[in-house]
Design an enzyme around this catalytic site. Structure first.
Site, PDB file in Angstrom:
ATOM      1  N   GLY A  61       0.788  -1.282   0.285  1.00 29.97           N
ATOM      2  CA  GLY A  61       0.151   0.213   0.087  1.00 29.97           C
ATOM      3  C   GLY A  61       0.993   1.441   0.041  1.00 29.97           C
ATOM      4  O   GLY A  61       0.540   2.762  -0.365  1.00 29.97           O
ATOM      5  N   GLU A 111       4.939  -6.283   1.149  1.00 29.16           N
ATOM      6  CA  GLU A 111       4.824  -7.104   0.020  1.00 29.16           C
ATOM      7  C   GLU A 111       4.291  -5.180  -0.805  1.00 29.16           C
ATOM      8  O   GLU A 111       3.461  -4.942  -1.093  1.00 29.16           O
ATOM      9  CB  GLU A 111       2.988  -7.393  -0.210  1.00 29.16           C
ATOM     10  CG  GLU A 111       3.387  -8.969   1.007  1.00 29.16           C
ATOM     11  CD  GLU A 111       1.420  -9.081   1.028  1.00 29.16           C
ATOM     12  OE1 GLU A 111       2.191 -10.674   1.237  1.00 29.16           O
ATOM     13  OE2 GLU A 111       0.650  -8.732   1.010  1.00 29.16           O
ATOM     14  N   PRO A 112       5.464  -4.311  -1.291  1.00 29.73           N
ATOM     15  CA  PRO A 112       5.077  -3.481  -1.722  1.00 29.73           C
ATOM     16  C   PRO A 112       5.497  -3.402  -3.361  1.00 29.73           C
ATOM     17  O   PRO A 112       5.446  -4.440  -3.911  1.00 29.73           O
ATOM     18  CB  PRO A 112       6.278  -2.465  -1.507  1.00 29.73           C
ATOM     19  CG  PRO A 112       7.999  -4.254  -1.803  1.00 29.73           C
ATOM     20  CD  PRO A 112       6.830  -4.769  -0.520  1.00 29.73           C
ATOM     21  N   ARG A 164       3.014  -0.489  -5.751  1.00 29.41           N
ATOM     22  CA  ARG A 164       3.280   0.560  -7.012  1.00 29.41           C
ATOM     23  C   ARG A 164       4.366   1.592  -6.433  1.00 29.41           C
ATOM     24  O   ARG A 164       4.518   2.722  -7.172  1.00 29.41           O
ATOM     25  CB  ARG A 164       1.619   1.259  -6.956  1.00 29.41           C
ATOM     26  CG  ARG A 164       1.689   2.343  -5.450  1.00 29.41           C
ATOM     27  CD  ARG A 164       0.302   2.899  -5.943  1.00 29.41           C
ATOM     28  NE  ARG A 164      -1.436   2.106  -5.148  1.00 29.41           N
ATOM     29  CZ  ARG A 164      -2.373   2.471  -5.764  1.00 29.41           C
ATOM     30  NH1 ARG A 164      -2.302   3.651  -6.741  1.00 29.41           N
ATOM     31  NH2 ARG A 164      -3.116   2.014  -5.731  1.00 29.41           N
ATOM     32  N   ARG A 170      -7.013   3.637 -14.368  1.00 30.89           N
ATOM     33  CA  ARG A 170      -6.823   4.291 -13.387  1.00 30.89           C
ATOM     34  C   ARG A 170      -7.667   5.484 -12.615  1.00 30.89           C
ATOM     35  O   ARG A 170      -8.648   6.149 -12.223  1.00 30.89           O
ATOM     36  CB  ARG A 170      -5.950   4.993 -12.465  1.00 30.89           C
ATOM     37  CG  ARG A 170      -4.573   3.512 -12.202  1.00 30.89           C
ATOM     38  CD  ARG A 170      -3.618   3.868 -11.305  1.00 30.89           C
ATOM     39  NE  ARG A 170      -4.072   4.224 -10.272  1.00 30.89           N
ATOM     40  CZ  ARG A 170      -3.693   5.367  -9.851  1.00 30.89           C
ATOM     41  NH1 ARG A 170      -3.345   6.200 -10.753  1.00 30.89           N
ATOM     42  NH2 ARG A 170      -4.042   5.380  -9.073  1.00 30.89           N
ATOM     43  N   TYR A 195     -11.125   5.120 -10.528  1.00 30.96           N
ATOM     44  CA  TYR A 195     -10.383   6.107  -8.773  1.00 30.96           C
ATOM     45  C   TYR A 195     -10.376   7.678  -9.218  1.00 30.96           C
ATOM     46  O   TYR A 195     -10.020   8.314  -7.920  1.00 30.96           O
ATOM     47  CB  TYR A 195      -9.076   5.559  -9.056  1.00 30.96           C
ATOM     48  CG  TYR A 195      -9.039   3.691  -8.720  1.00 30.96           C
ATOM     49  CD1 TYR A 195      -9.828   3.102  -7.912  1.00 30.96           C
ATOM     50  CD2 TYR A 195      -7.959   2.832  -9.355  1.00 30.96           C
ATOM     51  CE1 TYR A 195      -9.938   2.187  -7.717  1.00 30.96           C
ATOM     52  CE2 TYR A 195      -7.520   1.810  -9.286  1.00 30.96           C
ATOM     53  CZ  TYR A 195      -9.144   0.753  -8.862  1.00 30.96           C
ATOM     54  OH  TYR A 195      -8.684  -0.090  -8.623  1.00 30.96           O
ATOM     55  N   CYS A 238     -15.773   4.783 -26.003  1.00 32.61           N
ATOM     56  CA  CYS A 238     -17.174   5.279 -26.106  1.00 32.61           C
ATOM     57  C   CYS A 238     -18.596   5.166 -25.207  1.00 32.61           C
ATOM     58  O   CYS A 238     -18.869   4.472 -24.540  1.00 32.61           O
ATOM     59  CB  CYS A 238     -18.349   4.999 -27.601  1.00 32.61           C
ATOM     60  SG  CYS A 238     -17.663   4.885 -29.316  1.00 32.61           S
ATOM     61  N   TYR A 281      -0.621  -0.901 -11.790  1.00 32.32           N
ATOM     62  CA  TYR A 281      -2.004  -0.830 -12.340  1.00 32.32           C
ATOM     63  C   TYR A 281      -2.624  -0.154 -13.609  1.00 32.32           C
ATOM     64  O   TYR A 281      -3.436   1.067 -13.975  1.00 32.32           O
ATOM     65  CB  TYR A 281      -3.149  -0.197 -11.200  1.00 32.32           C
ATOM     66  CG  TYR A 281      -2.959  -0.905 -10.151  1.00 32.32           C
ATOM     67  CD1 TYR A 281      -3.204  -2.429  -9.610  1.00 32.32           C
ATOM     68  CD2 TYR A 281      -2.306  -0.390  -9.269  1.00 32.32           C
ATOM     69  CE1 TYR A 281      -3.255  -2.930  -8.713  1.00 32.32           C
ATOM     70  CE2 TYR A 281      -2.034  -0.577  -7.949  1.00 32.32           C
ATOM     71  CZ  TYR A 281      -2.235  -2.106  -7.263  1.00 32.32           C
ATOM     72  OH  TYR A 281      -2.003  -2.964  -6.450  1.00 32.32           O
TER      73      TYR A 281
END
Length: 437
Positions: free
Chosen positions: A241, A278-279, A281, A317, A321, A362, A391
């Site tokens: 995270g 657990e890196p 990004r 993304r 997001y 579209c 991502y």
């Protein structure tokens, strides 16, 4: 900007390669990765947490091209996986099986059997039924495995998007912390699944160390209780995270996370527990960019649109997001030269024009930026979307029958094509008609 920088003449380079010459050879849309950025990020992350010697398992769901993964595996990285397919890719990238962690809420029987056959290091358990199913399959195969229970500590970062919060009570992930004690009492002596650890993952991205501090205090308290109850606790997995720098000054340095996390975990490391991190990004995001070209510039009401040849089908993304990615032309006048990621800072907007940068799909949600200040754009201009290494390609699709882009890795003066650009013919892959008897 890591290994993506502009020359004094205003030409973007990745390491030693002129991006314009690269595009002439390979075309756009194009994902470009800096091998040295990948390596450097991993090394500096590991150095920041050296005092607890964690098993660093790169989160492959953020970026799963095996040629990039191999760069990390050669440095000693493990891999965090959430599916049988990701385990397969990790193994194809030469990851030692004992350095693979297998999480994921919906593990199928076939995936579990495959993971057992591969001999992966740790299963992260999501529920009571899942534990019983894994134990059943392990018993059939006569295999003894290690497992950590995923606990939701009810801790979140207020700045984390609602769609990527995972550590809150009521989340679909893991078990609530108050159920964890009963879970260990029920399953802690299983013959085939050695339930010997606790796993958390509180969401992504996390912008300050504070949520980690709160979550780790909760789970170390749980570990203390379980140890007192006679459970042999061997693993503490604090997940990933850690944020990436999507805009200047947005994210803390790894050393700032370590200043908070290391003192909390050091006593458990000193007792012999293995720390897993657990890196994802934080290593891959700023190691990659997405290159696109302007197809058209148009007016719509009081807005100005730059229509480019990529979109939500290649970089989801922004649409999913509301994420902001810094973007800038591949060639700029000297007055627009930049040295750092800036998103619409007032002092940086002089002489710029405001654009909605949109794609060809579209859907009204197909945008990459809204109201973004950029140097004046025209048809054929090259535009670079930064911090796209996480991502990005992994979430791409063929929506609207649009082929997926190519991927290139730059290593100093060398250029490697690591994924072919899809063709229209690739849209037919797997569509052969055959009768099922």
């Amino acid at each position: 900007m890591d290994q993506f920088n502009y020359s004094p003449e205003g030409v973007l380079h990745c390491e030693d390669i002129n991006i314009n010459s690269l595009v002439e050879k390979v075309g756009t849309p194009l994902y470009v990765y800096s091998a040295n950025s990948f390596r450097d990020h991993y090394k500096r992350f590991k150095e920041a947490f050296a005092a607890i010697d964690p098993l660093i398992c790169f989160s492959i769901k953020t970026c799963n091209n095996i040629h990039l993964i191999q760069e990390l595996v050669e440095l000693g990285s493990g891999i965090d996986t959430v599916s049988g397919g990701e385990i397969f890719l990790a193994r194809q990238a030469n990851t030692p099986a004992d350095k693979i962690v297998y999480a994921g809420i919906g593990k199928t029987d076939e995936e579990i059997a495959y993971a057992l056959d591969e001999g992966i290091g740790v299963f992260n358990i999501e529920s009571e039924e899942e534990f019983e199913n894994i134990s059943r399959i392990a018993a059939q195969k006569k295999k003894r495995i290690k497992a950590a229970l995923r606990v939701t500590p009810d801790v979140i970062d207020a700045r984390t998007h609602d769609k990527t919060k995972t550590g809150n009570r009521g989340s679909k992930f893991g078990v609530d912390i108050e159920r964890a004690k009963a879970f260990f009492n029920t399953y802690g002596k299983d013959e085939y699944v050695d339930l010997c650890g606790v796993h958390i993952h509180i969401g992504s991205p996390i912008y300050t160390p504070k949520p980690y501090e709160l979550a780790i205090r909760k789970i170390t308290s749980l570990i203390d209780y379980l140890t007192d109850q006679g459970h042999d606790m061997k693993i503490i997995d604090i997940g990933g995270g850690y944020s990436a720098d999507y805009s200047l000054g947005m994210s803390p340095k790894w050393e700032e996370f370590a200043e908070v996390i290391v003192p909390l975990l050091k006593p458990y490391y000193d007792k012999g527990m293995q720390v897993i991190m657990e890196p994802g990004r934080t290593i891959s995001a700023n190691s990659g960019v997405l290159l696109t070209e302007v197809n058209y510039v148009k007016k719509g009401g009081d807005k100005q649109f730059a229509v480019v040849n990529t979109g939500m089908h290649h970089l989801l993304r922004p649409a999913m997001y509301e994420a902001e990615h810094f973007m800038w032309p591949g060639n700029v006048e000297k007055k627009h030269l930049i040295s750092e990621r800036i998103i619409d800072k007032e002092e940086a907007t002089k002489g710029l024009e405001k654009y909605d940068v949109v794609g060809p799909i579209c859907e009204s949600s197909d945008y990459l930026a809204k109201g973004r200040n950029l140097p004046q754009l025209k048809r054929g201009d090259l535009l670079c979307i930064f911090t796209a290494g996480a991502y990005g390609m992994v979430m791409s699709s063929q929506y609207n029958a649009m082929p997926r882009p190519a991927e290139v890795m730059i290593d100093g003066e060398e250029i490697f094509l690591i994924r072919e650009r899809e063709s229209y013919q690739d849209l037919l892959t797997g569509l052969e008609k055959r009768k099922i008897d």
